[in-house]
Design an enzyme around this catalytic site. Structure first.
Site, short mmCIF file in Angstrom:
data_model
loop_
_atom_site.label_atom_id
_atom_site.label_comp_id
_atom_site.label_asym_id
_atom_site.label_seq_id
_atom_site.Cartn_x
_atom_site.Cartn_y
_atom_site.Cartn_z
N LYS A 173 29.96 24.66 -18.15
CA LYS A 173 29.99 23.29 -18.68
C LYS A 173 30.80 22.40 -17.99
O LYS A 173 31.95 22.70 -18.31
CB LYS A 173 30.08 23.38 -20.09
CG LYS A 173 29.71 22.03 -20.82
CD LYS A 173 30.42 21.77 -22.05
CE LYS A 173 31.60 21.05 -21.78
NZ LYS A 173 31.76 19.85 -21.26
N GLU A 248 44.02 27.08 -19.19
CA GLU A 248 44.71 26.61 -18.03
C GLU A 248 44.91 25.09 -18.43
O GLU A 248 44.05 24.31 -18.40
CB GLU A 248 43.91 26.45 -16.67
CG GLU A 248 43.48 27.79 -16.28
CD GLU A 248 44.79 28.82 -16.21
OE1 GLU A 248 45.75 28.31 -15.77
OE2 GLU A 248 44.61 30.07 -16.40
N CYS A 282 47.00 18.61 -12.85
CA CYS A 282 47.81 19.29 -13.73
C CYS A 282 49.34 19.73 -13.19
O CYS A 282 50.36 19.80 -13.93
CB CYS A 282 47.13 20.55 -14.35
SG CYS A 282 46.58 21.70 -12.94
N GLU A 383 52.72 14.39 -21.34
CA GLU A 383 51.88 14.32 -19.91
C GLU A 383 51.26 12.89 -19.70
O GLU A 383 50.93 12.33 -20.75
CB GLU A 383 50.73 15.28 -19.96
CG GLU A 383 50.13 15.66 -18.67
CD GLU A 383 48.80 16.60 -18.79
OE1 GLU A 383 48.14 16.51 -19.78
OE2 GLU A 383 48.63 17.19 -17.74
P1 NAD Z 1 39.62 18.13 -22.00
O1 NAD Z 1 40.25 19.07 -22.71
O2 NAD Z 1 39.39 16.72 -22.61
O3 NAD Z 1 38.34 18.37 -21.45
C1 NAD Z 1 38.27 19.67 -20.76
C2 NAD Z 1 36.55 20.25 -21.14
O4 NAD Z 1 36.50 20.63 -22.39
C3 NAD Z 1 35.50 19.17 -21.07
O5 NAD Z 1 34.36 19.92 -20.30
C4 NAD Z 1 35.26 18.97 -22.40
O6 NAD Z 1 33.81 18.33 -22.64
C5 NAD Z 1 35.36 20.02 -22.94
N1 NAD Z 1 35.67 20.25 -24.57
C6 NAD Z 1 36.22 19.09 -25.07
N2 NAD Z 1 36.44 19.41 -26.40
C7 NAD Z 1 35.99 20.80 -26.74
C8 NAD Z 1 35.84 21.61 -27.67
N3 NAD Z 1 36.44 21.23 -28.99
N4 NAD Z 1 35.51 22.99 -27.53
C9 NAD Z 1 35.12 23.19 -26.25
N5 NAD Z 1 35.20 22.29 -25.18
C10 NAD Z 1 35.62 21.06 -25.38
O7 NAD Z 1 40.46 17.90 -20.79
P2 NAD Z 1 40.19 16.65 -19.41
O8 NAD Z 1 40.56 15.55 -20.06
O9 NAD Z 1 38.61 16.99 -18.81
O10 NAD Z 1 41.26 17.37 -18.38
C11 NAD Z 1 42.32 16.73 -18.22
C12 NAD Z 1 43.44 17.82 -18.82
O11 NAD Z 1 43.03 19.02 -17.78
C13 NAD Z 1 44.85 17.46 -18.34
O12 NAD Z 1 45.75 17.64 -19.64
C14 NAD Z 1 45.28 18.52 -17.32
O13 NAD Z 1 46.54 18.90 -17.25
C15 NAD Z 1 44.54 19.68 -17.57
N6 NAD Z 1 44.14 20.44 -16.31
C16 NAD Z 1 44.68 21.68 -16.46
C17 NAD Z 1 44.85 22.52 -15.11
C18 NAD Z 1 45.22 23.69 -15.01
O14 NAD Z 1 44.79 24.58 -13.93
N7 NAD Z 1 46.49 24.18 -15.69
C19 NAD Z 1 43.72 21.90 -14.28
C20 NAD Z 1 43.11 20.80 -14.37
C21 NAD Z 1 43.46 19.91 -15.40
#
Ligand code: NAD
Length: 480
Positions: A173, A248, A282, A383
């Site tokens: 997804k 992650e 991240c 962040e």
């Molecule tokens: P997000 O948590 O808003 O969304 C990530 C994914 O989760 C999307 O596909 C979203 O549709 C889905 N999602 C949202 N709510 C959900 C739920 N309740 N249940 C299941 N899925 C759900 O994150 P984002 O804004 O897309 O990404 C940015 C964040 O990701 C930042 O905090 C960044 O630090 C982190 N990040 C971490 C890494 C790592 O490797 N540690 C890498 C990239 C990004």
């Protein structure tokens, strides 16, 4: 952009039954596609297709699974141009960075394919005569890969490659903000390769679609990359079925700059570590903790370097920073800077939308430097995820370590020093899972990418990341 449908289930394309979600070009805010969302029923169908394919896939000789991964890697390499152009369009990252992301995705596929004949178990002598104990590495089953918007293709391949090589099947997804490169990746696989139907499935949609994957007892592992708060919500929900999670999450990487740091190395490394993908990584350096003795010189030189960054059309050659991904992310960064100012920070550079007609639409934020900070300010603990560098002067390495570890996050940290003892002390004492010493960020596919504390649970890449997609079965053989 016309797309074949955005759900790929059991080798067949279809449209989601849920509402369409607009995908924007962050450079000007225009709508470039609007894929429909998968509903709970669509997600159930994808999970059922995956389940139906899993046993046969696990029984496929591992060398054949590796060959499939190599074919996907070849496909990515052959279509690198198309995939990178889509990443530029939907994420807004500069073309050179998009090329880098595609190359990293390819590398993750090739690296994990190398494990195909190396997934080994153990044989132990039994406790009674005529008995052996076999420990077998088995796949977990159906993996739900829930991805963020900042590295759509790389994060997908980071999950897909170890999952497939170890005999799992996958339902992916992508983020609703940036689903297009992922859809194209699946389209290429469908058109050009002969992967068995159901091994790879795709569902598009927002949080509700991800939630349906999390809630289903058909999901054996939720491999999630995204925001800390989403990760916490997923873990709480996953408890209902005791589904495994690999999380992650976000970070608040400190960059410790010691008094003896070589600023010719430190400044360019940190400029990259803060402004890659407009600060939306991240592992980005989120706060600089610089020794007071060199704070003025560091700040002056950092501002000169940040002002020289070429901000503009991400498709343009030579562009070093593009827009932020969405209106929501831009708003978050603008609010964080405003709050920092209210709490006493000074804006030493930038501070909002860059000047110029080309930045009037879309989600642009100028490289920004904040000074005059005090420990405890929100900008030093939350962040930011944007091109904003808070610089805090500290008395010495002990103070820097104290401030660095005073965080709920524990993903990446940076250390700049010429002194071996100082460096080793920071490696020993930093509560972070990934430390960059005298260099900028960027993981290696064979290392390990994992957050401590609230930055995650699990970890990806390398042997340890690959093994996380397996479970161990013990068989006691009595033959005596
Ligand atoms: P997000 O948590 O808003 O969304 C990530 C994914 O989760 C999307 O596909 C979203 O549709 C889905 N999602 C949202 N709510 C959900 C739920 N309740 N249940 C299941 N899925 C759900 O994150 P984002 O804004 O897309 O990404 C940015 C964040 O990701 C930042 O905090 C960044 O630090 C982190 N990040 C971490 C890494 C790592 O490797 N540690 C890498 C990239 C990004």
């Amino acid at each position: 952009m016309s797309i074949p449908g955005s759900l790929y289930i059991a080798g067949v394309w279809s449209e989601g039954s849920g509402p369409a979600i607009d995908v924007h070009n962050p450079s000007d805010g225009s709508v470039i596609a609007a894929p429909a969302s998968a509903t709970e029923a669509d997600v159930a169908a994808a999970l059922a297709a995956a389940r139906a394919a899993q046993r046969a896939w696990a029984r496929t000789p591992s060398a054949e699974r590796g060959a499939h991964l190599r074919a996907i890697a070849d496909l990515v390499a052959e279509n690198a141009d198309t995939l990178a152009a889509l990443l530029v369009r939907e994420v807004g990252k500069p073309r050179a960075e998009a090329d880098g992301e595609v190359a990293f995705a390819e590398s993750l596929l090739r690296y994990n394919a190398e494990w195909d004949r190396r997934i080994e178990g153990d044989i132990l002598p039994g406790d009674t005569p005529g008995e052996q104990i076999h420990l077998l590495r088995e796949p977990l089953g159906v993996v739900a890969a829930i991805c963020p918007w900042n590295y759509p293709l790389a994060v997908l391949c980071r999950k897909l490659a170890p999952a497939l090589v170890t005999g799992n099947v996958l339902v992916a997804k992508p983020s609703e903000v940036t689903p297009l490169a992922t859809i194209e990746f699946f389209r290429l696989i469908d058109e050009r390769l002969d992967l068995p139907a159901g091994v790879l499935n795709l569902v598009t949609g927002a949080g509700a679609t991800g939630q349906a994957l999390v809630d289903s007892p058909q999901t054996n592992l939720i491999s999630f990359t995204g925001h800390r708060d989403t990760g916490k919500a997923i873990m709480a929900k996953a408890a209902g079925n005791l589904t495994r999670v690999s999380l992650e999450l976000g970070g608040k990487a400190p960059a410790i700059v010691a008094a003896d740091a070589d600023l010719d190395i430190t400044i360019p490394a940190l400029i990259t570590a803060r402004h890659t993908n407009a600060g939306q990584v991240c592992t980005c350096a989120e706060r600089v903790l610089v020794d007071r003795a060199i704070a003025d010189e560091f700040t002056e030189r950092y501002i000169v370097a940040a002002s020289a960054l070429v901000v503009g059309d991400p498709a343009g050659s030579g562009t070093e920073m593009g827009p932020m991904v969405s209106a929501a992310q831009l708003e978050k960064v603008v609010s964080a800077v405003a709050l920092a100012q209210e709490q006493g920070a000074a804006v030493a550079l930038g501070g909002g939308r860059p000047d110029g007609a080309q930045f009037a639409d879309g989600y642009w934020h100028a490289p920004t430097v904040l000074t005059g900070l005090e420990p405890g300010m929100a900008i030093l603990s939350d962040e930011i995820f944007g091109p904003v560098t808070p610089i805090l002067a500290v008395d010495d390495i002990s103070a820097a370590l104290g401030e660095a570890n005073n965080s709920r996050y524990g993903l990446s940290a940076y250390v700049f020093s010429r002194d071996y003892a100082t460096v080793m002390r920071t490696v020993d004492e930093l509560d972070f899972g990934e430390i960059y010493i005298n260099r900028t960020h960027g993981e290696s596919v064979h290392a390990h990418h994992a957050g401590y504390k609230e930055s995650g649970m699990g970890g990806e890449d390398g042997r340890w990341g690959m093994l996380r997609y397996t479970q161990v079965k013990t068989a006691y053989h009595r033959y005596g």
